[in-house]
Design an enzyme around this catalytic site. Structure first.
Site, mmCIF file in Angstrom:
data_model
loop_
_atom_site.group_PDB
_atom_site.id
_atom_site.type_symbol
_atom_site.label_atom_id
_atom_site.label_comp_id
_atom_site.label_asym_id
_atom_site.label_seq_id
_atom_site.Cartn_x
_atom_site.Cartn_y
_atom_site.Cartn_z
ATOM 1 N N ARG A 51 -8.957 17.636 13.259
ATOM 2 C CA ARG A 51 -9.196 18.320 11.987
ATOM 3 C C ARG A 51 -9.201 19.821 12.249
ATOM 4 O O ARG A 51 -9.170 20.265 13.398
ATOM 5 C CB ARG A 51 -10.465 17.829 11.258
ATOM 6 N N GLY A 52 -9.234 20.579 11.137
ATOM 7 C CA GLY A 52 -9.048 22.021 11.237
ATOM 8 C C GLY A 52 -7.570 22.288 11.008
ATOM 9 O O GLY A 52 -6.708 21.634 11.620
ATOM 10 N N ALA A 53 -7.280 23.247 10.125
ATOM 11 C CA ALA A 53 -5.903 23.409 9.642
ATOM 12 C C ALA A 53 -4.848 23.540 10.757
ATOM 13 O O ALA A 53 -3.873 22.774 10.779
ATOM 14 C CB ALA A 53 -5.843 24.595 8.683
ATOM 15 N N ARG A 94 -3.316 14.388 4.503
ATOM 16 C CA ARG A 94 -4.352 15.240 3.886
ATOM 17 C C ARG A 94 -3.642 16.299 3.029
ATOM 18 O O ARG A 94 -2.604 16.819 3.436
ATOM 19 C CB ARG A 94 -5.243 15.935 4.944
ATOM 20 N N GLN A 199 -19.433 19.494 10.393
ATOM 21 C CA GLN A 199 -18.580 20.168 11.388
ATOM 22 C C GLN A 199 -19.327 21.330 12.047
ATOM 23 O O GLN A 199 -19.051 21.677 13.193
ATOM 24 C CB GLN A 199 -17.294 20.704 10.727
ATOM 25 N N ASP A 240 -8.141 26.882 5.004
ATOM 26 C CA ASP A 240 -7.154 25.790 4.991
ATOM 27 C C ASP A 240 -5.888 26.159 4.237
ATOM 28 O O ASP A 240 -4.817 25.632 4.510
ATOM 29 C CB ASP A 240 -7.784 24.526 4.405
ATOM 30 N N ASN A 250 -11.350 26.807 1.685
ATOM 31 C CA ASN A 250 -11.965 26.450 2.983
ATOM 32 C C ASN A 250 -13.010 25.377 2.711
ATOM 33 O O ASN A 250 -13.233 24.978 1.549
ATOM 34 C CB ASN A 250 -12.567 27.694 3.657
ATOM 35 N N LYS A 251 -13.636 24.923 3.760
ATOM 36 C CA LYS A 251 -14.610 23.826 3.668
ATOM 37 C C LYS A 251 -15.610 24.044 2.534
ATOM 38 O O LYS A 251 -16.076 25.167 2.321
ATOM 39 C CB LYS A 251 -15.326 23.723 5.015
HETATM 40 O O1 MRU Z 1 -12.101 18.975 6.815
HETATM 41 P P1 MRU Z 1 -11.848 19.850 7.995
HETATM 42 O O2 MRU Z 1 -12.868 19.700 9.070
HETATM 43 O O3 MRU Z 1 -10.428 19.718 8.513
HETATM 44 O O4 MRU Z 1 -11.982 21.341 7.427
HETATM 45 C C1 MRU Z 1 -11.762 22.408 8.308
HETATM 46 C C2 MRU Z 1 -12.025 23.735 7.726
HETATM 47 O O5 MRU Z 1 -12.355 23.882 6.576
HETATM 48 C C3 MRU Z 1 -11.774 24.920 8.641
HETATM 49 O O6 MRU Z 1 -12.621 25.975 8.316
HETATM 50 C C4 MRU Z 1 -10.325 25.380 8.502
HETATM 51 O O7 MRU Z 1 -9.431 24.312 8.628
HETATM 52 C C5 MRU Z 1 -9.975 26.428 9.507
HETATM 53 S S1 MRU Z 1 -9.793 25.796 11.163
HETATM 54 C C6 MRU Z 1 -9.286 27.130 12.112
#
Ligand code: MRU
Length: 351
Positions: A51-53, A94, A199, A240, A250-251
């Site tokens: 996970r994470g973009a 996703r 996270q 994201d 973002n999250k």
């Molecule tokens: O649902 P996730 O854990 O994939 O969400 C991740 C985030 O929101 C991060 O802040 C974002 O992807 C940046 S990662 C460098």
């Protein structure tokens, strides 16, 4: 697993398989999943094991590599049309992080220009490796730019995990913290736990603690109080997808944090590679927001914490309007204010 690397990477490509760090098992177990098929990659993305973009994009690119290698005996025309189906399949894992679609476009784009299937497979593999390598360099550059906005001794706040394991290395929002450590600065960080999937607690607190960076964990509802009473110099988060006008997904919880920072006069920074900026999405309301299963809210590690049958709303992301963002830090420089023009300019002048 034995490794010569001193840092923990989100993904290692081994030619015929991938080793994907299972982020759902952190912080208690550092387990790499042996991934051999595109279906497994889809599942790992869906279940947030990767996970994470940026890391999602890298994993998807290697998912296409695994499929291509398993199908290198297909005639080229058939290979190309199947490839586009596989791209669409992975794109369905996703919806919010644009890096997924960006990376899939890159690896499939090179394949279509090949002369035959064999060459296409080679080009796909090279492109995936390049995406991973570039991401590490990009994250480091973001860290260098971010440090120009900070000073030794600063206290920061972050949300979710935009760290090394969300990218190829260093992370985006966490990159300045790693680089500060390298140059002997003492930055300290308040990490919001980041309900509902934690996270912040499971990943950011763990990553920074492992790196010997001063980190303090708080629950999400402690953020405003902490910002007000702990002399926080800045909030820095990842993202994201950034729309053309600077609105940033973002999250979930990021928008609330931006509102709090603005009310308290604290700078709110977004760290982002250009691969997360989507000039084809005009504004925040055009960004698709993923909704995830109710169990993430109603259960904690398998134990119910809410009445059975309760209605749940579980958006995984929110959008921070650009006027709440003090600056967007990219590998091409720092944008502030007129995001529409400045973000476009970064793409035009990109080295
Ligand atoms: O649902 P996730 O854990 O994939 O969400 C991740 C985030 O929101 C991060 O802040 C974002 O992807 C940046 S990662 C460098």
């Amino acid at each position: 697993m034995s490794t010569t690397e001193t840092w923990i990477s989100s993904l290692r490509y081994k030619g015929d398989h991938l080793l994907l760090l299972d982020q759902q098992q952190l912080p208690h177990h550092t387990v790499y999943i042996n991934v051999t098929t595109i279906e497994q990659v889809w599942e790992c993305i869906k279940k947030l094991q990767v996970r994470g973009a940026p890391a999602i994009g890298i994993a998807a690119a290697f998912g296409i590599v695994l499929w291509a290698k398993a199908n290198q005996s297909l005639p080229y025309d058939e290979f190309k049309s199947e490839l586009l189906q596989q791209k669409n399949y992975l794109a369905g894992s996703r919806p919010t992080a644009v890096n997924l679609f960006w990376a899939l476009d890159r690896v499939t784009g090179v394949a279509i220009q090949a002369g035959d299937t064999e060459e296409a497979v080679q080009l796909i593999e090279q492109e995936a490796l390049l995406i991973q390598q570039e991401d590490e360099e990009i994250c480091r550059k973001i860290g260098v730019y971010a440090l120009t906005l900070l000073k030794n001794g600063d206290r920061l706040m972050t949300h979710c995990n935009a760290g090394g394991i969300a990218t190829a290395r260093y992370g985006t929002a966490l990159a300045p913290m790693y680089l500060a450590k390298e140059k002997g600065w003492n930055l300290s960080v308040f990490a919001n736990e980041t309900r509902p999937v934690f996270q912040g607690a499971r990943l950011t607190a763990w990553e920074l603690q492992q790196a010997g960076i001063d980190v303090t964990l708080i629950t999400d509802n402690m953020a405003a109080h902490t910002l007000k009473t702990k002399n926080i110099a800045a909030v820095i988060v990842g993202c994201d997808r950034i729309a053309a006008n600077g609105d940033t997904a973002n999250k979930i919880g990021t928008f609330g944090l931006a509102l709090q920072a603005k009310a308290l006069g604290i700078p709110f920074y977004v760290a982002s590679p250009l691969s997360t900026i989507d000039l084809n999405t005009p504004a925040g309301e055009d960004i698709p927001i993923e909704e995830r299963p109710a169990e993430e809210v109603t259960h904690f590690q398998g134990t119910p914490i809410a009445p059975e049958g309760i209605k749940v709303f579980n958006p995984s992301f929110d959008v921070t309007p650009h006027e709440y963002i003090t600056a967007i830090i990219t590998e091409e420089g720092i944008a502030s204010g007129n995001y529409k023009e400045q973000l476009k300019e970064f793409f035009n002048t990109k080295k």
